[in-house]
Each structure stands twice: as C-alpha cells, then as structure tokens.
Design an enzyme around this catalytic site. Structure first.
Site, short mmCIF file in Angstrom:
data_model
loop_
_atom_site.label_atom_id
_atom_site.label_comp_id
_atom_site.label_asym_id
_atom_site.label_seq_id
_atom_site.Cartn_x
_atom_site.Cartn_y
_atom_site.Cartn_z
CG ASN A 106 -1.94 -2.23 -0.98
OD1 ASN A 106 -3.08 -2.80 -0.85
ND2 ASN A 106 -0.67 -2.54 -0.32
CE LYS A 116 -0.31 -1.44 3.16
NZ LYS A 116 0.65 -0.91 4.03
CG HIS A 153 3.00 -4.84 0.24
ND1 HIS A 153 3.12 -4.92 1.58
CD2 HIS A 153 2.74 -3.57 -0.22
CE1 HIS A 153 2.76 -3.54 1.95
NE2 HIS A 153 2.76 -2.78 0.95
CD GLU A 171 1.70 -4.23 4.58
OE1 GLU A 171 1.81 -3.21 5.08
OE2 GLU A 171 0.43 -4.70 4.10
CD GLU A 218 4.98 -0.07 -0.82
OE1 GLU A 218 4.38 0.70 -0.87
OE2 GLU A 218 4.75 -1.58 -0.50
N GLY A 222 3.63 2.51 6.62
CA GLY A 222 2.82 2.75 7.79
C GLY A 222 3.45 3.13 9.02
CB SER A 273 4.83 6.95 5.05
OG SER A 273 4.79 6.09 5.99
N GLY A 305 -0.65 3.72 0.33
CA GLY A 305 -1.57 2.63 1.47
C GLY A 305 -2.42 3.76 2.07
#
Length: 254
Positions: free
Chosen positions: A9, A11, A98, A100, A170, A176, A216, A237
């Site tokens: 991903n 992002k 996701h 986010e 996740e 992150g 991570s 990520g």
C-alpha cells in the site's frame, strides 16, 4: 492450500514518474518470479496507469491494486472512482476499509460492505481491512471489536471463490508507529477472523480466504508472522516504497 500474499500500500506517496521508477525497480528485483506468492502493488489513483504499463512491458510478476473505490457505477460523485474504471485500467485488487479511510474520512462498515459488493460484481478482489485502536486493545476487547467489523463488512456477501476475497488485519496502534503486534497477537485475531468467516460462509470457504497482517510489517519481522497458522501474508506500508525491501518481504514469503 492458500497462496501467500504480499500486498504493498503506497498510500499517498510517489508521483506518476516516481511510481513508474518504483514499479520498474520492483520488476527487476522480482525478475526470477515469486513462486506461489501472490504479489500486489497498490499505488495512488494517478499512478495506476503508469504502473499498469510497467507490469505489461516488463511482464512483471505482480498484480495491480487500487487504494479505494466508490460503489456506484457512474454519476455525479466528484472525486470518486467507479469499479469499471479500475477494471479498465488493469486493476484486479482494491484495498477497502483501511483505518486511515475510516478515521480521516469517516468511512463506515456499511460503506465498506457496499464497496466489497461493487468490486466483486466487477471481478476485482477486495482487500478488506479491519483492526482495533489502542484503547480497545488495552481494554482487552480487540477480538470482539474486530469480529464485529468482519460481520458487518461481509453482510450479504456471496463468496463463490474464496481466493477472490482477502482480509487484512491491521491493529491501528501499529500502523506507521514503529510499534508492531507480536506474531502471537496477530494469530489470536487472525484466527478469530477465520473462525468468524467459517461461521458466516462455512469452513471450506473460510479455509480458502487469505488473512493478511499489516502494521509496521518489515523484512526483518515478516517471517515470524508467516509462521502462524492463520496469517497468510502481509499488507505492507512504508516498506513497500523501496523495491529492495518490498522484494525482500516477498522472498521471505516464498
């Protein structure tokens, strides 16, 4: 037997030009193939065409995925992307749900359910994300929280081919942040996800659905996750933004 999967991903990273260079680098890193591991890269929408062309020109051993979709076929939905637009450009996977998207843009489980149905109607494989925030983890209610997400996200879905639906667990507190769930943490929740899928779709279908870990995930820790019975790969990520590190994760899964 479920094929392992490593999905990247990107992002909101990499311009069109940078994305082409990254995809070319990954194609070279994986020139010898990926064995039985399915590899997917999910660039920003404006990069999709460029990466699709690299995949075609280099005969690259990875598939193209998008990071988002809308559930309507067309219309006055400024800024959105329809499933047939993704199909037309060559995308065969799409991340939905996701954290986010849920956190910053207010996406709900109902939205994610609609997106999954729209994607599957166009033969695009959803990579449907779930995961708990830190306060839920600390309260010891993480399994209950994720199971509830799975039930809502899959409501009314029909899965004829279990390889065409992917779940990515996740834990939000590990995305992150540099914090990583342990392999046992991942197995606890991924095992509960598979049990829930079995309750909904039956054991045979659940046994064919890939459940990935994300949060991570890096070259130096992915092997530990993959040793677990119900962890079938990783949604990656930051480590997917460098061809060598992402390729190393693929090779660890082979």
């Amino acid at each position: 037997m479920r094929n392992r999967m490593i999905a990247g991903n990107w992002k909101m990273n990499e311009t069109y030009t940078e994305g082409v260079v990254l995809a070319q680098g990954l194609a070279k890193e994986l020139a010898d193939g990926t064995g039985d591991v399915d590899v997917v890269v999910c660039p920003p929408a404006v990069d999709l065409k460029g990466v699709a062309e690299v995949i075609e020109q280099e005969n690259a051993p990875f598939a193209l995925g998008a990071q988002n979709v809308y559930w309507e076929e067309s219309g006055a939905y400024t800024g959105e992307t329809a499933p047939n637009m993704l199909t037309n450009i060559g995308a065969t996977y799409c991340i939905i749900g996701h954290s986010e998207r849920r956190g910053y843009f207010g996406e709900t489980d109902e939205d994610i359910n609609k997106k999954a149905k729209a994607l599957m109607a166009h033969d695009i494989v959803p990579i449907s994300c779930c995961g708990e925030p830190l306060e839920v983890r600390e309260a010891g209610k993480h399994v209950e929280f994720v199971v509830d997400q799975i039930k809502k996200d899959t409501e009314g879905l029909e899965i004829a081919d279990p390889s065409k639906y992917v779940v990515a667990y996740e834990p939000i507190w590990a995305i992150g942040t540099g914090k990583t769930a342990t392999a046992d943490d991942a197995q606890e929740v991924c095992g509960a996800i598979r049990k829930t899928l079995a309750d909904i779709f039956g054991k045979e279908t659940a046994d064919g659905i890939r459940v990935l870990y994300g949060g991570s995930a890096k070259p130096n820790n992915v092997a530990g996750f993959l040793e677990k019975e119900d962890v079938d790969g990783a949604l990656v990520g930051g480590a997917s933004l460098k061809a060598d590190s992402f390729a190393a994760m693929v090779k660890a899964a082979m």
